[in-house]
Design a protein around this motif. Structure first.
Motif, mmCIF file in Angstrom:
data_model
loop_
_atom_site.group_PDB
_atom_site.id
_atom_site.type_symbol
_atom_site.label_atom_id
_atom_site.label_comp_id
_atom_site.label_asym_id
_atom_site.label_seq_id
_atom_site.Cartn_x
_atom_site.Cartn_y
_atom_site.Cartn_z
ATOM 1 N N GLY A 36 35.076 -7.659 84.646
ATOM 2 C CA GLY A 36 34.430 -6.738 83.971
ATOM 3 C C GLY A 36 32.890 -6.871 83.962
ATOM 4 O O GLY A 36 31.688 -5.946 83.761
ATOM 5 N N LEU A 37 32.146 -8.171 84.092
ATOM 6 C CA LEU A 37 31.297 -7.988 84.067
ATOM 7 C C LEU A 37 30.983 -8.639 86.131
ATOM 8 O O LEU A 37 29.479 -8.378 86.038
ATOM 9 C CB LEU A 37 30.793 -9.981 83.897
ATOM 10 C CG LEU A 37 31.080 -10.251 82.548
ATOM 11 C CD1 LEU A 37 30.878 -11.382 81.433
ATOM 12 C CD2 LEU A 37 29.568 -8.997 81.885
ATOM 13 N N GLY A 38 31.850 -7.862 87.231
ATOM 14 C CA GLY A 38 31.109 -8.320 88.412
ATOM 15 C C GLY A 38 30.031 -7.384 89.182
ATOM 16 O O GLY A 38 28.839 -8.162 89.758
ATOM 17 N N ALA A 39 29.310 -6.607 88.068
ATOM 18 C CA ALA A 39 28.394 -6.190 88.598
ATOM 19 C C ALA A 39 27.405 -6.248 88.086
ATOM 20 O O ALA A 39 26.162 -7.232 89.103
ATOM 21 C CB ALA A 39 28.498 -3.999 87.845
ATOM 22 N N ASP A 40 26.994 -7.334 87.023
ATOM 23 C CA ASP A 40 26.436 -8.277 86.500
ATOM 24 C C ASP A 40 26.214 -9.622 87.659
ATOM 25 O O ASP A 40 24.854 -9.852 87.667
ATOM 26 C CB ASP A 40 26.239 -8.251 85.098
ATOM 27 C CG ASP A 40 25.833 -6.920 84.385
ATOM 28 O OD1 ASP A 40 25.598 -6.284 85.015
ATOM 29 O OD2 ASP A 40 26.801 -7.032 83.288
ATOM 30 N N ILE A 41 26.828 -10.221 87.759
ATOM 31 C CA ILE A 41 27.415 -11.143 88.630
ATOM 32 C C ILE A 41 26.828 -10.891 89.860
ATOM 33 O O ILE A 41 25.519 -11.696 90.416
ATOM 34 C CB ILE A 41 28.630 -11.731 88.703
ATOM 35 C CG1 ILE A 41 29.036 -12.184 87.502
ATOM 36 C CG2 ILE A 41 28.889 -12.374 89.678
ATOM 37 C CD1 ILE A 41 30.363 -12.406 87.281
ATOM 38 N N LEU A 42 27.192 -9.594 90.466
ATOM 39 C CA LEU A 42 26.616 -9.136 92.076
ATOM 40 C C LEU A 42 25.450 -9.605 92.355
ATOM 41 O O LEU A 42 24.243 -9.634 92.882
ATOM 42 C CB LEU A 42 27.092 -8.506 92.485
ATOM 43 C CG LEU A 42 28.857 -8.848 92.702
ATOM 44 C CD1 LEU A 42 29.416 -8.008 93.336
ATOM 45 C CD2 LEU A 42 28.859 -9.325 94.252
ATOM 46 N N ALA A 43 25.288 -8.013 91.292
ATOM 47 C CA ALA A 43 23.156 -8.023 91.028
ATOM 48 C C ALA A 43 22.375 -9.249 90.802
ATOM 49 O O ALA A 43 20.991 -9.371 90.916
ATOM 50 C CB ALA A 43 23.015 -6.595 89.430
ATOM 51 N N THR A 44 22.867 -10.027 89.808
ATOM 52 C CA THR A 44 22.177 -11.387 89.317
ATOM 53 C C THR A 44 22.033 -12.746 90.996
ATOM 54 O O THR A 44 21.163 -13.112 90.868
ATOM 55 C CB THR A 44 22.129 -11.693 88.254
ATOM 56 O OG1 THR A 44 23.659 -12.472 88.360
ATOM 57 C CG2 THR A 44 22.162 -10.595 86.719
ATOM 58 N N GLY A 45 23.055 -12.273 91.658
ATOM 59 C CA GLY A 45 23.709 -13.590 92.433
ATOM 60 C C GLY A 45 23.961 -14.935 91.560
ATOM 61 O O GLY A 45 24.050 -15.717 92.348
ATOM 62 N N ALA A 46 24.782 -14.291 90.856
ATOM 63 C CA ALA A 46 25.317 -15.068 89.834
ATOM 64 C C ALA A 46 26.483 -16.342 90.751
ATOM 65 O O ALA A 46 26.833 -15.696 91.301
ATOM 66 C CB ALA A 46 25.706 -14.914 88.401
ATOM 67 N N ARG A 47 26.393 -17.535 89.863
ATOM 68 C CA ARG A 47 27.697 -18.508 90.318
ATOM 69 C C ARG A 47 28.477 -18.693 89.462
ATOM 70 O O ARG A 47 28.131 -19.109 88.995
ATOM 71 C CB ARG A 47 27.013 -19.818 91.214
ATOM 72 C CG ARG A 47 28.227 -20.461 92.098
ATOM 73 C CD ARG A 47 27.805 -22.095 93.589
ATOM 74 N NE ARG A 47 29.260 -22.397 92.740
ATOM 75 C CZ ARG A 47 28.223 -23.638 93.356
ATOM 76 N NH1 ARG A 47 27.409 -24.007 93.461
ATOM 77 N NH2 ARG A 47 29.531 -24.221 93.433
ATOM 78 N N VAL A 48 29.604 -18.424 89.017
ATOM 79 C CA VAL A 48 30.419 -18.473 88.413
ATOM 80 C C VAL A 48 31.813 -19.677 88.853
ATOM 81 O O VAL A 48 32.714 -18.936 89.549
ATOM 82 C CB VAL A 48 31.602 -17.641 87.721
ATOM 83 C CG1 VAL A 48 31.981 -17.261 86.521
ATOM 84 C CG2 VAL A 48 29.625 -16.256 87.078
ATOM 85 N N ASP A 49 32.429 -21.006 88.466
ATOM 86 C CA ASP A 49 32.859 -21.397 88.517
ATOM 87 C C ASP A 49 34.265 -22.149 88.108
ATOM 88 O O ASP A 49 33.355 -22.144 86.956
ATOM 89 C CB ASP A 49 32.070 -22.847 89.208
ATOM 90 C CG ASP A 49 31.645 -23.124 90.495
ATOM 91 O OD1 ASP A 49 32.041 -21.863 91.407
ATOM 92 O OD2 ASP A 49 30.590 -23.177 90.059
ATOM 93 N N ILE A 50 35.166 -21.387 87.888
ATOM 94 C CA ILE A 50 36.127 -20.894 86.600
ATOM 95 C C ILE A 50 37.174 -22.211 86.621
ATOM 96 O O ILE A 50 38.073 -22.379 87.955
ATOM 97 C CB ILE A 50 36.852 -20.503 86.279
ATOM 98 C CG1 ILE A 50 35.455 -19.441 86.169
ATOM 99 C CG2 ILE A 50 37.618 -20.165 85.457
ATOM 100 C CD1 ILE A 50 34.815 -19.185 85.001
#
Length: 98
Positions: A36-50
């Motif tokens: 659901g947050l995919g667009a925001d993650i891509l736009a900021t270049g965020a790295r999400v490790d789960i």
């Protein structure tokens, strides 16, 4: 995380809402939140490790809201010039903790 869940339960009880605790698959839930947050993650270049999260007793919608808010805030409120990095992991609670 446990403290946050306790505070959320305390808040909702005070608001008169009844909380129904049920087993929640946190791996499924966090995957849905990340999607659901995919667009925001891509736009900021965020790295999400789960890491593997397993199951927890709680309210699916409240846990979803907690994760969504935490990840969204971590992405929004970043140090300028740094790519945001979010790491979420879990470990078993101590045996004497209920």
């Amino acid at each position: 995380m446990r403290n946050m869940e306790d505070k959320l339960l305390e808040y909702t009880r005070g608001a008169g809402a009844e909380i129904v605790l049920e087993p929640v698959d946190l791996d499924r839930l966090i995957t849905e939140v990340i999607d659901g947050l995919g667009a925001d993650i891509l736009a900021t270049g965020a790295r999400v490790d789960i890491g593997p999260l397993g199951w927890a007793m709680g309210s699916d919608w409240q846990l979803r809201q907690i994760f969504q808010n935490l990840i969204s805030n971590a992405i929004k409120f970043q140090v300028v010039g740094n790519e945001p990095q979010v790491t979420i992991s879990a470990q078993p609670a101590p045996k004497n903790r209920v």
